[in-house]
Write a protein that holds these residues in place. Structure first.
Motif, short mmCIF file in Angstrom:
data_model
loop_
_atom_site.label_atom_id
_atom_site.label_comp_id
_atom_site.label_asym_id
_atom_site.label_seq_id
_atom_site.Cartn_x
_atom_site.Cartn_y
_atom_site.Cartn_z
N PHE A 634 4.49 9.89 1.65
CA PHE A 634 3.31 9.03 1.74
C PHE A 634 3.52 7.93 2.77
CE2 PHE A 634 1.35 11.26 -1.52
CZ PHE A 634 0.17 10.68 -1.94
N TYR A 635 4.68 7.37 2.78
CA TYR A 635 4.96 6.28 3.74
C TYR A 635 4.85 6.79 5.18
CZ TYR A 635 7.61 2.80 6.37
OH TYR A 635 8.00 1.85 7.28
N SER A 636 5.37 7.97 5.44
CA SER A 636 5.38 8.50 6.81
C SER A 636 3.98 8.75 7.35
CB SER A 636 6.19 9.80 6.86
OG SER A 636 7.53 9.56 6.52
N PHE A 637 3.05 9.09 6.45
CA PHE A 637 1.69 9.41 6.89
C PHE A 637 0.68 8.35 6.47
CE2 PHE A 637 3.79 13.52 7.04
CZ PHE A 637 3.36 14.00 8.26
N ASP A 638 1.13 7.11 6.34
CA ASP A 638 0.24 5.99 6.04
C ASP A 638 -0.65 6.28 4.84
OD1 ASP A 638 1.14 4.21 7.96
OD2 ASP A 638 -0.15 5.06 9.51
N ASN A 639 -0.03 6.91 3.79
CA ASN A 639 -0.69 7.14 2.51
C ASN A 639 -1.93 8.02 2.64
OD1 ASN A 639 1.17 5.30 1.18
ND2 ASN A 639 0.01 3.67 2.18
N PHE A 640 -2.02 8.74 3.78
CA PHE A 640 -3.12 9.68 4.00
C PHE A 640 -4.49 9.00 3.86
CE2 PHE A 640 0.49 12.14 2.50
CZ PHE A 640 0.60 13.10 3.49
N GLY A 641 -4.52 7.73 4.20
CA GLY A 641 -5.78 7.00 4.17
C GLY A 641 -6.15 6.46 2.79
N LEU A 642 -5.33 6.71 1.75
CA LEU A 642 -5.63 6.22 0.41
C LEU A 642 -5.35 4.73 0.32
CD1 LEU A 642 -3.97 9.11 -1.65
CD2 LEU A 642 -6.39 8.86 -1.05
N LYS A 643 -6.22 4.01 -0.39
CA LYS A 643 -6.06 2.58 -0.55
C LYS A 643 -5.41 2.21 -1.89
CE LYS A 643 -8.19 1.82 3.34
NZ LYS A 643 -7.44 1.34 4.52
N THR A 644 -5.71 2.98 -2.92
CA THR A 644 -5.23 2.63 -4.26
C THR A 644 -3.85 3.20 -4.53
OG1 THR A 644 -7.52 2.66 -5.04
CG2 THR A 644 -5.79 2.69 -6.71
N LEU A 645 -3.68 4.47 -4.18
CA LEU A 645 -2.40 5.13 -4.40
C LEU A 645 -1.61 5.11 -3.10
CD1 LEU A 645 -0.55 6.72 -6.32
CD2 LEU A 645 -1.70 8.80 -5.53
N LEU A 689 4.46 3.92 -10.23
CA LEU A 689 5.05 2.59 -10.32
C LEU A 689 3.97 1.55 -10.02
CD1 LEU A 689 8.35 3.27 -8.31
CD2 LEU A 689 7.97 3.50 -10.77
N ASN A 690 3.73 0.72 -11.02
CA ASN A 690 2.80 -0.40 -10.81
C ASN A 690 1.47 0.06 -10.25
OD1 ASN A 690 4.89 -2.31 -11.57
ND2 ASN A 690 5.76 -1.98 -9.52
N PHE A 691 0.92 1.10 -10.82
CA PHE A 691 -0.35 1.66 -10.36
C PHE A 691 -1.48 0.88 -11.00
CE2 PHE A 691 -3.46 5.35 -10.40
CZ PHE A 691 -3.77 5.21 -9.05
N GLU A 692 -2.15 0.08 -10.22
CA GLU A 692 -3.09 -0.90 -10.73
C GLU A 692 -4.22 -0.33 -11.58
OE1 GLU A 692 -6.49 -3.45 -11.00
OE2 GLU A 692 -6.41 -1.67 -9.73
N PRO A 693 -4.83 0.80 -11.21
CA PRO A 693 -5.91 1.31 -12.06
C PRO A 693 -5.48 1.58 -13.49
CG PRO A 693 -5.98 2.37 -9.93
CD PRO A 693 -4.71 1.60 -9.96
N ILE A 694 -4.27 2.12 -13.67
CA ILE A 694 -3.80 2.39 -15.04
C ILE A 694 -3.38 1.10 -15.72
CG2 ILE A 694 -1.98 3.52 -16.37
CD1 ILE A 694 -2.13 5.85 -14.48
N GLN A 695 -2.80 0.20 -14.94
CA GLN A 695 -2.38 -1.07 -15.53
C GLN A 695 -3.58 -1.84 -16.08
OE1 GLN A 695 -0.21 -2.80 -12.26
NE2 GLN A 695 1.78 -2.38 -13.24
N SER A 696 -4.68 -1.78 -15.34
CA SER A 696 -5.85 -2.56 -15.75
C SER A 696 -6.42 -2.07 -17.08
CB SER A 696 -6.94 -2.49 -14.67
OG SER A 696 -7.37 -1.15 -14.49
N MET A 748 -12.89 7.34 -1.09
CA MET A 748 -12.18 6.29 -0.37
C MET A 748 -13.11 5.13 -0.02
SD MET A 748 -9.81 8.58 2.19
CE MET A 748 -9.08 10.10 1.61
N SER A 749 -14.41 5.34 -0.25
CA SER A 749 -15.36 4.23 -0.04
C SER A 749 -16.12 4.00 -1.33
CB SER A 749 -16.30 4.55 1.12
OG SER A 749 -16.98 5.78 0.90
#
Length: 809
Positions: A634-645, A689-696, A748-749
């Protein structure tokens, strides 16, 4: 006064008186016998003539011929027997001056010592059937000795002169026209039996010296001035003009010639030599078919030239022409530029292959020991040849060593711009010449380029410390030992182009370049110049742009078959090792085959295509991912454009197959909304790890569970990607926090709509159960929350109860 002096004076006085008496007697005789003398002279001049010579009138001019008697013959006309047919008088003279022997005259004999022709035209005519008006002169029968002569020696003139005479040789059958405006010609002749020798002083304007009227005249409108020494041998019939210094125009020449009159059509050979003459002056002495070509060139300094012209006066084509020239330390100007420090020995012939005729097709130029410097590039050609001047073909072996930056002046800087480096060239070439420029050369040999810095301008690519070795064979091009460096990227290449030169000029799109490429490290971002539109360059109208245009066309239209092996590949944050790939590049795009790289501890395989449409580069890729660390992926490909994950929220080892298409811009950035395709994945030993949607949600629903580190025993599923929306096909999530069934659309929008069925049962209670069926049956036991993840008013994803749900299967 001594007695002997008085005796000598008396004798001298008596001698002078005697001469005067004889001269006066001759004068009286001429005046008294003018009519009979005119008839006698006419008869004498008509001897051995097959035609008529008429004289309008005769006047004595005593003093001009003293001590002989001079006669002025007015309106002298000479006609051959067929004059009434062709209408070309052999001679028309307003004034013909004849000097006769005085003593012979008193005995009734006409012995002509001098003839002067003034204000006249001499016209030697040959018709298309070969008849000539010079047949007016009957040939004498040859005899073995003077004793066998018939007592009539014919007309022998000791002195002769021509003033203001137009002399023409018009041969219709041989297509020859010689026309000379003689200002003055003076000469003396000595006779020995049937031979004679003459010394002549001449000044005349050459109006035409056309050995072939269809080609034009040599030395046209040039003044010829100087002495001639001419001998004639009756036994051989050869007229020999001894080499002598003459001026043609302003230039001094040494000219000699031979004319063989023993044959039906006179053979001739003329030799012309000059030690120093300006190139333009020399070129303008030749016929237009030759001078028009030579005038395309020039030399700054005079050159040394020797020329021979040989042929016959009968029908046929051009005479044989052979020219030799010596050029030393000169500057040659050509349609393609200047050659400094020019040295060579040159030869021209229009009889290259004996028996093929003296034509442009059978003409050739050879330059021996050609050396020079073109645009600061020294070169040499042992023997340069140009054959067939109608459709010229140049051949030779070109050798040169030079600073490669000098090429910028030759091929321009629109395609390749050379900054530094050296080139060593040895090429045998064969090329057509169009408008006096080499066109479509076919070459064999070696070109070695070392330590070069090169910019490929249309793509804004820069290469440093570049080495290239080009080996041209009869049909193929082998490219060896190439070293390219662009930024941090270093590439070693060997290539082959089959049937290179044929395709290069006629069909560059058919050029197939096969590459074997290896590299210790490759930064893909440094080659994004090949993405997007080429930078257009302003075409310069110059003689030097042809090669540049051809090269540019080949670069853009050719096909490239690449086999790569790269130790390390970098692309933004992406790093791969042990990369192998087969790429096929065409004008339309890139075909990607058999790509295999090691990345993030796993293996990536890829096949697909990249095509260019305007400023968008479309790609279609099929990938297989095995055991890749998903965090690094994911890091190498800039998370494939995902904002949350993002890479900060996920760990594990990914196995995946994708069939995806999309677009990237000229900088290699993924275009929004461009992705389409499907992703099948299997994440082993994964964790969120620390995935905000599930944490909320979890902080209210599962306050006593670990929401920061949610581990998955196994996570697999299928995503369908359509632009900014990802369809999550029904899938099960089994984690340390909770179990979940999920399906829907993630955007993504805007437009996220994901249904989640979440049992509140704590999965940790089932950790000790080993029966998979029992685990599956207990999975959804107890209270199950039916939730819906949708867009919130603040743009973030909100989780709420799904009151109108349809249970996710």
């Amino acid at each position: 006064m001594p007695r002997w002096s008085r005796i000598i004076l008396k004798i001298l006085g008596v001698f002078i008186a005697l001469i005067l008496v004889v001269f006066i007697a001759a004068a009286i005789y001429v005046n008294v016998n003018k009519k009979s003398l005119l008839a006698t002279i006419t008869e004498k001049l008509n001897q051995n003539l097959n035609g008529t010579l008429t004289i309008g009138s005769m006047d004595p001019t005593f003093l001009s011929g003293f001590p002989g008697v001079s006669l002025r013959l007015n309106n002298v006309v000479m006609h051959d027997s067929l004059w009434t047919v062709h209408r070309h008088p052999l001679l028309e003279a307003k004034d013909l001056e004849v000097s006769v022997n005085t003593l012979a005259l008193l005995t009734g004999t006409i012995e002509i010592k001098k003839i002067g022709i003034n204000k006249a035209q001499i016209y030697l005519f040959t018709d298309s059937n070969g008849y000539t008006n010079t047949s007016i002169f009957r040939k004498k029968k040859k005899t073995a000795s003077p004793q066998e002569e018939d007592g009539d020696s014919g007309l022998e003139v000791g002195r002769f002169a021509l003033d203001d005479v137009n002399f023409v040789v018009d041969n219709k059958k041989g297509h020859k026209l010689f026309q000379f405006a003689i200002d003055h010609l003076k000469g003396t002749a000595d006779y020995s039996w049937s031979d004679w020798e003459a010394d002549i002083q001449l000044k005349m304007l050459v109006k035409s010296l056309a050995f072939n009227t269809r080609r034009g005249s040599f030395i046209k409108d040039k003044v010829l001035e100087g002495p001639f020494k001419i001998t004639y041998t009756d036994k051989t019939g050869v007229i020999d003009v001894a080499p002598n210094k003459l001026k043609i125009g302003p230039d001094p020449f040494t000219i000699g010639a031979k004319f063989d009159t023993s044959k039906e059509h006179t053979d001739f050979a003329i030799n012309i030599e000059v030690n120093e003459i300006a190139w333009k002056n020399a070129a303008n002495l030749l016929a237009p078919n030759i001078s028009s070509k030579l005038n395309m060139f020039n030399f700054e300094k005079p050159i040394k030239v020797n020329c021979t012209i040989a042929g016959n006066m009968g029908p046929g084509g051009d005479p044989a022409i052979n020219v030799k020239a010596i050029v030393k330390d000169n500057v040659l100007t050509t349609p393609g530029g200047k050659v400094d420090q020019c040295n060579f020995a040159g030869v021209f012939t229009n009889n290259f292959i004996a028996g093929k005729g003296h034509t442009d097709q059978n003409s050739a130029v050879k330059l021996y020991g050609f050396k020079g410097q073109y645009e600061q590039m020294p070169f040499s050609i042992d023997t340069a040849s140009i054959h067939n001047l109608e459709k010229p073909i140049a051949t030779g072996v070109f050798k040169s060593k030079f600073d490669i930056a000098s090429l910028n002046k030759v091929i321009g800087e629109d395609v390749l711009q050379f900054v530094k480096g050296t080139a060593d060239v040895k090429l045998a070439y064969k090329a057509d010449i169009v408008d006096f420029k080499l066109t479509k050369p076919y070459v064999t040999g070696i070109v070695d380029i070392k330590n070069a810095d090169v910019n490929y301008v249309p793509r804004k690519l820069k290469f440093t410390n570049t080495n290239i070795s080009l080996n041209f064979t009869d049909h193929d091009l082998f490219i060896k030992n190439i070293r390219l460096q662009s930024g941090k990227s270093i590439v070693y290449m060997d290539g082959t182009i089959r049937n290179f030169l044929n395709s290069y000029y006629t069909a560059p799109e058919k050029v197939l370049l096969s590459w074997k490429i290896r590299s210790p490290q490759l930064h893909l971002g440094e080659f994004f110049g090949f993405l997007g539109s080429r930078q257009t360059t302003k075409k310069r109208k110059s003689a030097k742009t042809n090669f540049s245009d051809d090269l540019d066309a080949v670069f853009e239209k050719s096909q490239v078959d690449m086999h790569l092996k790269v130790d390390k590949v970098y692309y933004n944050k992406f790093l791969a090792t042990d990369a192998m790939a087969d790429l096929y590049l065409t004008e339309k795009g890139i075909a990607i085959k058999n790509v295999s790289v090691k990345h993030a501890g796993g293996l990536l395989k890829l096949n697909g295509t990249i095509s260019q449409k305007g400023n968008v580069n479309r790609f279609d890729l099929n990938t297989t991912i095995s055991n890749v660390d998903i965090k690094h992926f994911f890091y190498s490909f800039d998370n494939f454009g995902l904002k949350t994950l993002t890479s900060k929220n996920i760990t594990g080892f990914l196995f995946s197959k994708t069939n995806i298409s999309g677009g990237i811009n000229n900088q290699g950035k993924l275009l929004p909304n461009s992705l389409n395709g499907s992703i099948i994945f299997d994440l082993k030993k994964g964790a969120l790890l620390n995935f905000e949607p599930i944490q909320s949600v979890g902080k209210f629903a599962f306050p006593f569970r670990d929401l920061n580190n949610i581990m998955f025993t196994n996570l697999n599923g299928k995503f369908d990607v359509r632009g900014q929306k990802i369809t999550i096909n029904p899938m099960q999530i089994n984690s340390s926090l909770l179990n979940m069934d999920i399906a829907g659309v993630y955007s993504m929008s805007t437009g996220t709509n994901i249904a989640l069925d979440v049992p509140l049962r704590n999965p940790k209670k089932d950790e000790d159960i080993t029966d998979k069926k029992e685990i599956s049956d207990r999975r959804m036991k107890g209270i199950v929350l039916h939730l819906l993840a949708t867009d919130g008013e603040d743009g973030k994803i909100k989780i709420k109860l799904n009151r109108n749900r349809e249970k996710t299967k």
